[in-house]
Design a protein around this motif. Structure first.
Motif, PDB file in Angstrom:
ATOM      1  N   ILE A 187       0.834  -1.197   0.000  1.00 20.86           N
ATOM      2  CA  ILE A 187       0.000   0.000   0.000  1.00 20.86           C
ATOM      3  C   ILE A 187       0.871   1.250   0.000  1.00 20.86           C
ATOM      4  CG2 ILE A 187      -1.785   1.245   1.256  1.00 20.86           C
ATOM      5  CD1 ILE A 187      -2.740  -1.401   2.373  1.00 20.86           C
ATOM      6  N   ALA A 188       1.931   1.243   0.797  1.00 20.86           N
ATOM      7  CA  ALA A 188       2.808   2.413   0.866  1.00 20.86           C
ATOM      8  C   ALA A 188       3.524   2.662  -0.447  1.00 20.86           C
ATOM      9  CB  ALA A 188       3.827   2.230   1.999  1.00 20.86           C
ATOM     10  N   ARG A 189       3.845   1.621  -1.182  1.00 20.41           N
ATOM     11  CA  ARG A 189       4.590   1.799  -2.431  1.00 20.41           C
ATOM     12  C   ARG A 189       3.689   2.179  -3.598  1.00 20.41           C
ATOM     13  NH1 ARG A 189       7.028  -3.144  -0.749  1.00 20.41           N
ATOM     14  NH2 ARG A 189       5.766  -4.198  -2.326  1.00 20.41           N
ATOM     15  N   THR A 190       2.427   1.780  -3.567  1.00 17.90           N
ATOM     16  CA  THR A 190       1.571   1.952  -4.740  1.00 17.90           C
ATOM     17  C   THR A 190       0.487   2.998  -4.563  1.00 17.90           C
ATOM     18  OG1 THR A 190       0.103   0.168  -3.964  1.00 17.90           O
ATOM     19  CG2 THR A 190       1.936  -0.446  -5.406  1.00 17.90           C
ATOM     20  N   PHE A 191       0.337   3.602  -3.397  1.00 13.79           N
ATOM     21  CA  PHE A 191      -0.725   4.576  -3.177  1.00 13.79           C
ATOM     22  C   PHE A 191      -0.455   5.837  -3.987  1.00 13.79           C
ATOM     23  CE2 PHE A 191      -3.501   7.537  -1.145  1.00 13.79           C
ATOM     24  CZ  PHE A 191      -4.526   6.793  -0.603  1.00 13.79           C
ATOM     25  N   CYS A 192      -1.489   6.337  -4.669  1.00 11.36           N
ATOM     26  CA  CYS A 192      -1.354   7.563  -5.459  1.00 11.36           C
ATOM     27  C   CYS A 192      -2.701   8.257  -5.538  1.00 11.36           C
ATOM     28  CB  CYS A 192      -0.807   7.283  -6.854  1.00 11.36           C
ATOM     29  SG  CYS A 192      -1.893   6.270  -7.875  1.00 11.36           S
ATOM     30  N   PHE A 193      -2.662   9.587  -5.645  1.00  4.96           N
ATOM     31  CA  PHE A 193      -3.852  10.414  -5.782  1.00  4.96           C
ATOM     32  C   PHE A 193      -4.039  10.803  -7.240  1.00  4.96           C
ATOM     33  CE2 PHE A 193      -2.571  11.087  -1.383  1.00  4.96           C
ATOM     34  CZ  PHE A 193      -3.773  10.943  -0.706  1.00  4.96           C
TER      35      PHE A 193
END
Length: 349
Positions: free
Chosen positions: A190-196
């Motif tokens: 989640i930390a590596r792939t999270f994006c807005f």
């Protein structure tokens, strides 16, 4: 991005913004050849501009706003297929598209630089490089992702913190708009792939093969049902055509009927067996005795009728046996007559 590399610059130029893990922001000036023909032969000259900006924590993202607070898009080149058959005689050139605010260059400061790190966000005015707004986002945790996105015809800074909070800040004032606890980061995926993304949406990989999509915009939630797709187009079922007499007579195919529809209790006008119905009686013990006496009388009449039916069936069996014996005797006499006159000629009769 196209910005002012140094203080008191009169025009924007191509710049490379470099952020370090210690919170240092360095602006490098890029000197591009003016002619497209020289672009293939002359190199790009990179030189330090001397501008250094500082923040608390590792730098995550940059953005540039014009004097009206609108997000300035990065320059890009329009890609063209060199092997395309359309207009093959014409020489195709790749054109660099700029989004520089040319009409407002006579003003003083006409750019805002937004810089966000793991701990805080700052807004600088360019080309004077004056720090206008500072906001300390978190002290006990740190940011995993920060993006400058458009939301409801405006621009905001969206942040995802390691403690699971999603926060949005207005630009360029850095006023807090939203702070909600969404999901604690228990998986590094989640930390590596999270994006807005724009219009109040965010994405991340919840598993190696699944994408989780979420929204932090009320307008997006209200229009969510209209945005969902359908697997099929709903069509009303047409009414069955009336089957003609001749078609049923010469059609050659039988018509399927439901057994319950033909012989069921629903067709006979009776209630379903599964439906319990309360029938009020005449009331009192006398009513119950009268009903019981009526039932006993009905049972007696039914038994007498069954006895009479059994007697008639017995008589029918006796008549059937007598007829079978008569038929057997007749067959025997006929066989004897056939054997008697079998070998005689016609003149012997």
């Amino acid at each position: 991005m196209e910005s002012f590399a140094r203080k008191n610059d009169s025009a924007v130029s191509s710049c490379l913004w470099v952020g370090t893990g210690l919170g240092m922001v360095i602006i490098l000036s890029l000197n591009l050849p003016a002619s497209d023909d020289l672009r293939q032969s002359e190199p790009v000259m990179v030189s330090p501009s001397g501008t250094v900006l500082t923040l608390k924590g590792a730098v995550l993202t940059f953005a540039c706003l014009d004097c009206m607070g609108t997000l300035t898009h990065r320059p890009y080149e329009v890609w063209r297929d060199p092997h395309s058959a359309d207009d093959g005689d014409k020489t195709r050139k790749r054109k660099l598209v700029m989004h520089s605010p040319s009409s407002s260059q006579d003003m003083g400061d006409h750019q805002f630089a937004v810089i966000c790190s793991e701990k805080q966000a700052k807004v600088f005015s360019l080309p004077s490089q004056t720090c206008l707004h500072v906001h300390n986002i978190t002290e006990t945790s740190f940011l995993l992702r920060a993006d400058v996105v458009t939301l409801c015809n405006s621009v905001c800074l969206a942040c995802f913190c390691a403690n699971g909070h999603i926060m949005t800040l207005s630009l360029p004032s850095l006023r807090p708009l939203l702070d909600i606890n969404y999901l604690p980061v228990t998986d590094m995926r989640i930390a590596r792939t999270f994006c807005f993304t724009n219009e109040g949406q965010a994405l991340y990989l919840s598993s190696p093969t699944e994408i989780q999509r979420l929204t932090y915009s009320q307008e997006m939630c209200d229009n969510l049902q209209d945005m969902l797709g359908d697997l099929f187009t709903p069509v009303e079922t047409p009414e069955a055509q009336n089957r003609g007499f001749l078609k049923g007579l010469f059609g050659g195919s039988g018509q399927a009927f439901d057994r319950e529809e033909l012989f069921g209790e629903a067709t006979a006008g009776k209630a379903s067996r599964s439906l319990a119905q309360h029938i009020p009686g005449s009331g009192g013990i006398e009513g119950v005795r009268g009903a019981a006496g009526g039932v006993i009388g009905d049972l007696t009449r039914a038994r007498i009728a069954l006895d009479e039916r059994g007697q008639k069936l017995g008589e029918l069996d006796e008549r059937t046996a007598s007829m079978m014996a008569s038929a057997e005797a007749f067959s025997k006499h006929a066989h004897e007559v056939m054997l008697k006159y079998k070998d005689k000629k016609w003149y012997q009769f």
